[in-house]
Design a protein around this motif. Structure first.
Motif, PDB file in Angstrom:
ATOM      1  N   THR A 224      74.288  79.270  48.606  1.00 31.72           N
ATOM      2  CA  THR A 224      75.430  78.395  48.889  1.00 31.72           C
ATOM      3  C   THR A 224      75.971  78.580  50.301  1.00 31.72           C
ATOM      4  OG1 THR A 224      77.537  77.632  47.989  1.00 31.72           O
ATOM      5  CG2 THR A 224      77.170  80.008  47.985  1.00 31.72           C
ATOM      6  N   GLU A 319      63.198  68.665  41.488  1.00 29.89           N
ATOM      7  CA  GLU A 319      63.923  68.234  40.282  1.00 29.89           C
ATOM      8  C   GLU A 319      63.384  66.914  39.753  1.00 29.89           C
ATOM      9  OE1 GLU A 319      68.341  66.354  39.299  1.00 29.89           O
ATOM     10  OE2 GLU A 319      68.129  67.749  40.989  1.00 29.89           O
ATOM     11  N   ASP A 327      61.435  74.401  33.282  1.00 29.99           N
ATOM     12  CA  ASP A 327      61.552  75.707  32.624  1.00 29.99           C
ATOM     13  C   ASP A 327      60.325  76.583  32.838  1.00 29.99           C
ATOM     14  OD1 ASP A 327      64.082  75.339  31.687  1.00 29.99           O
ATOM     15  OD2 ASP A 327      63.495  74.667  29.693  1.00 29.99           O
ATOM     16  N   GLU A 370      73.915  83.657  45.625  1.00 22.55           N
ATOM     17  CA  GLU A 370      74.573  82.638  44.800  1.00 22.55           C
ATOM     18  C   GLU A 370      73.907  81.291  45.045  1.00 22.55           C
ATOM     19  OE1 GLU A 370      78.973  80.568  44.121  1.00 22.55           O
ATOM     20  OE2 GLU A 370      78.764  82.308  45.439  1.00 22.55           O
ATOM     21  N   VAL A 371      73.193  80.798  44.040  1.00 25.49           N
ATOM     22  CA  VAL A 371      72.482  79.529  44.177  1.00 25.49           C
ATOM     23  C   VAL A 371      73.486  78.399  44.351  1.00 25.49           C
ATOM     24  CG1 VAL A 371      70.934  77.891  43.059  1.00 25.49           C
ATOM     25  CG2 VAL A 371      70.523  80.344  42.819  1.00 25.49           C
ATOM     26  N   PRO A 373      75.348  75.258  43.817  1.00 23.35           N
ATOM     27  CA  PRO A 373      75.475  74.488  42.566  1.00 23.35           C
ATOM     28  C   PRO A 373      74.958  73.058  42.661  1.00 23.35           C
ATOM     29  CG  PRO A 373      77.622  74.794  43.617  1.00 23.35           C
ATOM     30  CD  PRO A 373      76.651  75.670  44.346  1.00 23.35           C
ATOM     31  N   GLN A 374      74.607  72.590  43.868  1.00 26.97           N
ATOM     32  CA  GLN A 374      74.038  71.256  43.996  1.00 26.97           C
ATOM     33  C   GLN A 374      72.601  71.193  43.482  1.00 26.97           C
ATOM     34  OE1 GLN A 374      75.404  68.960  47.749  1.00 26.97           O
ATOM     35  NE2 GLN A 374      75.499  71.120  48.370  1.00 26.97           N
ATOM     36  N   HIS A 376      69.562  71.718  40.721  1.00 27.50           N
ATOM     37  CA  HIS A 376      69.467  71.618  39.264  1.00 27.50           C
ATOM     38  C   HIS A 376      69.489  73.024  38.663  1.00 27.50           C
ATOM     39  CE1 HIS A 376      67.967  70.685  35.264  1.00 27.50           C
ATOM     40  NE2 HIS A 376      68.150  69.399  35.519  1.00 27.50           N
ATOM     41  N   PRO A 377      70.296  73.265  37.646  1.00 27.65           N
ATOM     42  CA  PRO A 377      70.438  74.623  37.096  1.00 27.65           C
ATOM     43  C   PRO A 377      69.168  75.180  36.462  1.00 27.65           C
ATOM     44  CG  PRO A 377      71.587  73.016  35.726  1.00 27.65           C
ATOM     45  CD  PRO A 377      71.200  72.304  36.977  1.00 27.65           C
ATOM     46  N   GLN A 378      68.193  74.337  36.156  1.00 26.81           N
ATOM     47  CA  GLN A 378      66.967  74.826  35.528  1.00 26.81           C
ATOM     48  C   GLN A 378      65.900  75.255  36.531  1.00 26.81           C
ATOM     49  OE1 GLN A 378      66.542  71.385  32.610  1.00 26.81           O
ATOM     50  NE2 GLN A 378      65.798  73.089  31.364  1.00 26.81           N
ATOM     51  N   ASN A 380      64.082  77.644  38.701  1.00 29.99           N
ATOM     52  CA  ASN A 380      64.010  79.105  38.767  1.00 29.99           C
ATOM     53  C   ASN A 380      63.590  79.519  40.174  1.00 29.99           C
ATOM     54  OD1 ASN A 380      63.436  81.827  38.576  1.00 29.99           O
ATOM     55  ND2 ASN A 380      62.380  81.671  36.617  1.00 29.99           N
TER      56      ASN A 380
END
Length: 415
Positions: A224, A319, A327, A370-371, A373-374, A376-378, A380
């Protein structure tokens, strides 16, 4: 039918090591290649750090009389090539008429250009340039000198597509072999860009991180707080070989290159398309040529340079293409350790993919605390430590100023 193409030799000189084994070991350990600039006094520059090659002695690879005729980017090229040729067991039994070389660089002999022009400006109007000024500077000289040194009489030229340059070389060489034009191609890229002109120029364009007080955490892809890339330097060399040619001589096969993709964003001079349009299409092309699907990809070595716009663009491309298969996918950015080698980035990162496939190890993305947040949370991003898992298929992504996107796909070799 297209011929199959395999990898039979590797070589490198880069900020994490001057040979492949050291490089691979340090990648797994999450070693940081960044430090204060030593090649010139950077005190008046906004950026005062880089990922420099350490303990490089050109006399280990070249005669003294040869060195004075070459820019450092060519010296790096010949050093990496020597390891690669030895690894591939190249000798006079190879049909040299059917072996070529495509060598990449983003900016070529910038050190020579800088030194010669500054010397002229400082010493009056008498034009006392070196007789080797032009031949040291031009980007194709590394490919020319490699072909001369080893007697390679197949196709020989340079590719220049900014930071996608050496992946472009890999792409073109792959097609030359798969179409049957040659039996083998020595490919790679080199850059010697830790110079006043390069650092000053990228500072002026606001591309470099200026985090001088904590430089070892400056290259932080996907974080971030990412604020620009860290300059790197060095070279990577790869031997691509037609499968039957390699099998007949009993070569060690690291992996197979099964597909490539090359596109353009057609969007902006320096910024990637916000949705990663060109890169997504290049990944699709590489996967399609290998007759695979996004579900089959286990690992992506991301281009991710640690810039706010570029990293997010690549994240969007990943994404949108991988969607429900995120995943099972690992993504890492080894520029967090090596810095950005510009035209040589694709070569040393292709080596990462080849060794990941061979050894079932995914190197980490360091400095990612800290990734953003923009993203995609999936996705890795393989933070901090290496991951041991089966890697059948890996993608090497590269993106360059001008909108160039080039992707290479490597997979485990199966007869």
């Amino acid at each position: 039918m297209k011929k199959r193409v395999v990898i039979t030799g590797l070589g490198t000189v880069n900020p994490l090591g001057n040979d492949v084994n050291t490089y691979w070991k340090n990648l797994q350990l999450g070693t940081n290649g960044c430090g204060p600039i030593t090649k010139f006094d950077p005190q008046n520059f906004k950026t005062q750090f880089a990922c420099e090659v350490k303990n490089f002695n050109p006399l280990d690879y070249l005669e003294k009389k040869e060195i004075r005729k070459m820019d450092l980017f060519t010296q790096y090229a010949l050093a990496a090539t020597q390891e690669c040729m030895d690894d591939a067991r190249f000798d006079d039994t190879w049909g040299k008429d059917r072996v070529g070389v495509i060598w990449a660089t983003g900016i070529g002999g910038i050190q020579t250009f800088e030194e010669q022009v500054m010397d002229f400006c400082e010493n009056g109007e008498v034009p006392r340039f070196s007789p080797f000024f032009i031949t040291r500077m031009i980007p194709n000289m590394a490919s020319g000198l490699i072909s001369i040194r080893y007697g390679l009489k197949g196709i020989s030229h340079a590719t220049v597509s900014a930071c996608a340059s050496s992946n472009t070389a890999i792409s073109e060489a792959f097609h030359q072999i798969s179409l049957g034009n040659v039996d083998a191609m020595l490919v790679g890229g080199s850059e010697a860009s830790v110079t006043r002109a390069a650092i000053g120029g990228f500072n002026a364009s606001r591309a470099l991180s200026t985090q001088n007080e904590a430089c070892q955490s400056a290259s932080k892809p996907f974080d971030t707080t990412r604020n620009g890339f860290v300059m790197g330097e060095g070279a990577g060399a790869i031997m691509l070989e037609e499968l039957d040619h390699a099998m007949k001589r009993g070569a060690t096969i690291y992996a197979e290159i099964a597909g490539v993709g090359a596109t353009s964003d057609a969007y902006h001079m320096t910024a990637s398309h916000p949705e990663g349009r060109g890169l997504r299409l290049a990944m699709e092309q590489a996967i399609s040529e290998a007759r695979l699907t996004p579900k089959d990809v286990d690992y992506i070595n991301a281009h991710a340079t640690s810039t706010p716009v570029g990293d997010l663009s690549e994240g969007k491309a990943i994404e949108h293409l991988f969607g429900e298969y995120l995943d099972g996918l690992h993504v890492s950015a080894t520029k967090s350790m090596t810095g950005h080698l510009l035209g040589a980035a694709g070569a040393i990162e292709a080596i990462v993919c080849i060794l990941a496939v061979r050894n079932d190890i995914i190197p980490p993305t360091i400095n990612l605390e800290e990734v953003d947040p923009q993203f995609h949370p999936q996705i890795n991003f393989t933070q901090k430590e290496k991951v041991q898992k089966p890697v059948e298929v890996a993608l090497s992504n590269t993106v360059g100023f001008g909108g160039h996107s080039v992707v290479s796909l490597f997979r485990k070799f199966r007869e």
